[in-house]
Design a protein around this motif. Sequence first.
Motif, short mmCIF file in Angstrom:
data_model
loop_
_atom_site.label_atom_id
_atom_site.label_comp_id
_atom_site.label_asym_id
_atom_site.label_seq_id
_atom_site.Cartn_x
_atom_site.Cartn_y
_atom_site.Cartn_z
N ALA A 1 0.67 -1.03 0.03
CA ALA A 1 -0.03 -0.06 -0.19
C ALA A 1 0.93 1.12 0.09
O ALA A 1 0.49 2.23 -0.60
CB ALA A 1 -1.01 0.03 1.08
N THR A 2 1.92 1.14 0.91
CA THR A 2 2.78 2.28 0.79
C THR A 2 3.57 2.52 -0.60
O THR A 2 3.72 3.74 -0.99
CB THR A 2 3.84 2.20 1.86
OG1 THR A 2 3.19 2.14 3.21
CG2 THR A 2 5.00 3.27 1.85
N ALA A 3 4.05 1.51 -1.19
CA ALA A 3 4.45 1.59 -2.71
C ALA A 3 3.62 2.17 -3.52
O ALA A 3 3.93 3.11 -4.30
CB ALA A 3 5.03 0.17 -2.95
N ARG A 4 2.35 1.78 -3.40
CA ARG A 4 1.38 2.50 -4.52
C ARG A 4 1.32 4.07 -4.21
O ARG A 4 1.03 4.85 -5.28
CB ARG A 4 0.01 1.78 -4.42
CG ARG A 4 0.26 0.34 -4.99
CD ARG A 4 -1.20 -0.68 -4.72
NE ARG A 4 -1.17 -1.86 -5.02
CZ ARG A 4 -1.85 -2.75 -4.75
NH1 ARG A 4 -2.75 -2.63 -3.90
NH2 ARG A 4 -1.77 -4.12 -5.29
N ARG A 5 1.20 4.52 -2.92
CA ARG A 5 0.89 5.77 -2.77
C ARG A 5 2.03 6.44 -3.10
O ARG A 5 2.02 7.61 -3.66
CB ARG A 5 0.64 5.88 -1.05
CG ARG A 5 -0.77 5.47 -0.58
CD ARG A 5 -0.99 6.13 0.80
NE ARG A 5 0.18 5.74 1.80
CZ ARG A 5 -0.07 4.56 2.53
NH1 ARG A 5 -1.06 3.90 2.63
NH2 ARG A 5 0.85 4.39 3.26
N THR A 6 3.06 5.78 -2.87
CA THR A 6 4.69 6.58 -3.10
C THR A 6 4.80 6.98 -4.49
O THR A 6 4.99 7.97 -5.07
CB THR A 6 5.76 5.92 -2.58
OG1 THR A 6 5.59 5.76 -1.08
CG2 THR A 6 7.11 6.43 -2.69
#
Length: 1009
Positions: free
Chosen positions: A219-224
């Motif tokens: 999820a963090t990767a997608r947001r980043t």
Amino acid sequence: MYRIGVDVGGTNTDAAILDITALDTPGRGVLASCKSPTTADITSGIASAIDTVLEKCAVTVPDVKSRVLSVTIGTTHFVNALIEADSRRLAKVAVVRLCGPFTRQIPPFSDFPVGLRRIMDGGAHYLDGGFEIDGREIAPLNAAQIAECVRAVREASVSAVALVGVFSPLDHEGLHEETCKRQMLAIDPGLDIVCSHGVGPPGLLERENATILNASILATARRTIQGFKAAMRRLQLSCPLYLSQNDGTLIDADTAAEYPIKTFASGPTNSMTGAAFLAGLDKPQTLSLEESAGSAEAEERHQVLVVDIGGTTTDVCALLPSGFPRQAPNFVEVGGVRTAFSMPEVVSIGLGGGSKITADAAGKIFVGPDSVGHYLTEQAMVFGGPTLTASDVVVASGKAQLGDPTKVSGVPASTVDAGKSKIKEMLESVIEQMKVSAAPVHVLLVGGGSLLVTEDLDNVAKCTRPIHHDAANAVGAAIAKVAGEVDVIEILDGKDESAVLASACAKATAAAVGAGAAGDDVKIVAIDKIPLQYVSNRATRIIVKAVGRLAVPETSSASNGVARGALDADVEVEGDVTAAEGPKVHVADAAEPTNKPSLHVDLATYRPEVRNDTWYISEVDLELIATGTGILGTGGGGPSYHELLKGLHILRTGGKGKMRVVSPGTLNDSDLVGFGSWYGAPSVINERISSGEEISNGIDTLKKVMGIDSLGAVLTDEIGGGNGMSAFPTGCHYDIPVIDGDGMGRAYPTMYHVTMYVYGHPIAPCALTDAHGNVSMVMHADTPTRVERLLRTAAVELGLGCAACSRPLEASVIKKYAVPNTISQAWYLGRAVHMARRSKTNLTGAIFDTTPGKVLFTGKIIDVRRDVSGGYTMGSVLLAPLEGGEQDESQQEASSAVADRRHMVIPFQNEYLYAAWSDAAGTETGDIVCTVPDLISILGQDGEAIGSQELRYGLRVTVIGMPAHPLWKTDKGLEVGGPAGFGLKIPFTGVGDYSPPRSVIEEFGERAQ
């Protein structure tokens, strides 16, 4: 047409813009570069850096942004979330194994640090599915099981799933994983599912760990990455966005959002590949089908080392003929988690421009490891500071321009000379350590601290400081290429090997083109052929890598938005896109290892629990025994790591009985002693992990066939390697003790090497079992050798991962013919190594304080040759002596006895067979130093044993010899376990007299107090 590269570090964000039509010019097409502070939200810093290079490039072409073909970003942001154990950026993960009845003995998260497990553990589920090594299904997928699993995951409020199928990476294209994923998403489309076959190679636990980390950060990767895209839209750049991977190749932004773990180590890799490009050494060599990337022929073509000298450390990496950094061997720990994905092998030393220069009472000069770091312009003497640094020494010698040279004019010439000499020595030593072959070395210097290199380095043919070297990381991102890889296991018996390799190469090439590489530029840059141990059908793991430059879009403008990774219509992300809302949570025990319990005790005062002549095994004891069994493995026996995890799991969850050890003398002569060990190929056993019931099923079958009611104890067949610990779970299962001893006193490749069978006691009936409940029995055979051949044939049918259980024997036989106190011996060896590491004292001296023996050689590996014959890995390793600058004081003492600086060759058949003096080409001189049955063990610099499958060029090692038990020194013993038993026409050569190992029970029991 232009490409932009960005490298986001913890301190600075670097950017560079390149004209791809000028890459072959002296300037390598670099139009502009910049270095700016990394911002808290990351994305604004990226936007600022890109904007700066666009302005600085002074290109007069109208609408220059429309001619930017790609932007590539390298970032450490994702790995930092793991290292920091930031719960805002990490999600709980449910692990779903497609394994049939296998893998239960080591559950998911078994070796995670305490804090990360608390954050990530979302439960484990075992479903039907998975493959055997030869492509057969372990079990078909079960739709009802999958539906029930989705329901359980929902109830646990977990949305991230790591889906791990046995042997999913090999030639099955993740068939079961992908099918299961589709069925799960059909039930709950909101799940985030990561399939392991896209993450790592065979080695289930390590691949699973990497898959868990990937799912947790998803999820963090997608947001980043959405933030990265938003920054590009604000800059009106509509070209494709890529991220750089750990191996120096590209991954498009959308794929990176699904596999962020592949970008964890991109920063160091960008620097290395960028340096090679800037120096004009970026042309990968194409390998023929007859060549391997690990072969001497391939490695002679390129011998390039990149030396990146910063303010505090020097990082060194070797570039392979492919133009990419050499990858770290075996497994890599990330945030304390053992993983299987590839990362560049980088060696760092405490030498940088800000390294402090100090002297001891005798006037001896030291450089580092302490450094003034980024306070160089405040603390260094050339800038008016009080601290003498490495930069000051170089400036004082007149070899560099930095600050005000008059401020170091008073530094004594002797200090300057000694400091420069020490810097040179440190660089030469780390360069020698990282050499990939004996070919001449070309060093590429990058980084602000490269001014420390002022003169020629010994054993370095050429030293180059490339143009734009301070922007090498951003340039490396900009010029990164596209790769395609094939990793399969093929049965080569009856097949045309060249045709098999050609097919693998074609698949790798197609994969590279499918990932965006230009078809006319793809080259095969790596072909690895790794024979499997203990198989007779020439089963071989084949890894092929193809690499090509990123294709240029067919249209004249890069702004059409249809290329791979093109920007989509993401919702604009404002503010800090790198973390979810809420305060950052610091986990105090984030990095506390669960697989290293000895870190929590003072080993000097630690006492094992011994009561009533019984040693009750603790977690600390298991860890020490695991290290000791590695040393006693003599190159074979398989790794002890999985067996350590199995034992730790039993101790933490509770078994049917206590894990305990007794001396043979405590048993009545008529008591029956059982046997059971793992049998097959380690490459299978480490992927298709056991269920935990295989050995007990074999023993139960033997008890039924032979009419045995109960066993008094269990004895391990071999103390060496992983099998040295296999008896502990068995003892717990039956609530009977394990005998302090074994049937070899070391590791050997076959069951007929057990001492009881050498001296005529029966091995049959013998059972071979698997997790399906299949049992193959050898009721009788004319010789133990015949039993071995029958078992090998059945093992292939059972998938090469089985348990072998031979006939129980009376304790009177064990007392007479087993090698006594070897579990104790492993414990003492492990304690010696761990204590020596902590106190930084002589490792071999500590070992020989516990076990008789001597150092045979101290040096480095310069050649390894392997082949498979009769199902066994055959080969030899060639060792060269260390030069004086490469040795520490203990090594100088150890090598002083090595006459004439000779080389040593050690042939092996899984285990090391003998050690002999040789010349530099590996030709034996006729002087044998040690042979089987005496023990030959090769140790790494940390004292841990190196198995024959782990040998590789450049490792610094110490070879030790230890005397075998007298049972092996008789005519019968030497006939089976000596040189003649392996077809060698050389005499037995020993390393001294055997001394019985000390007993933990006797030393720490009540009688000793």
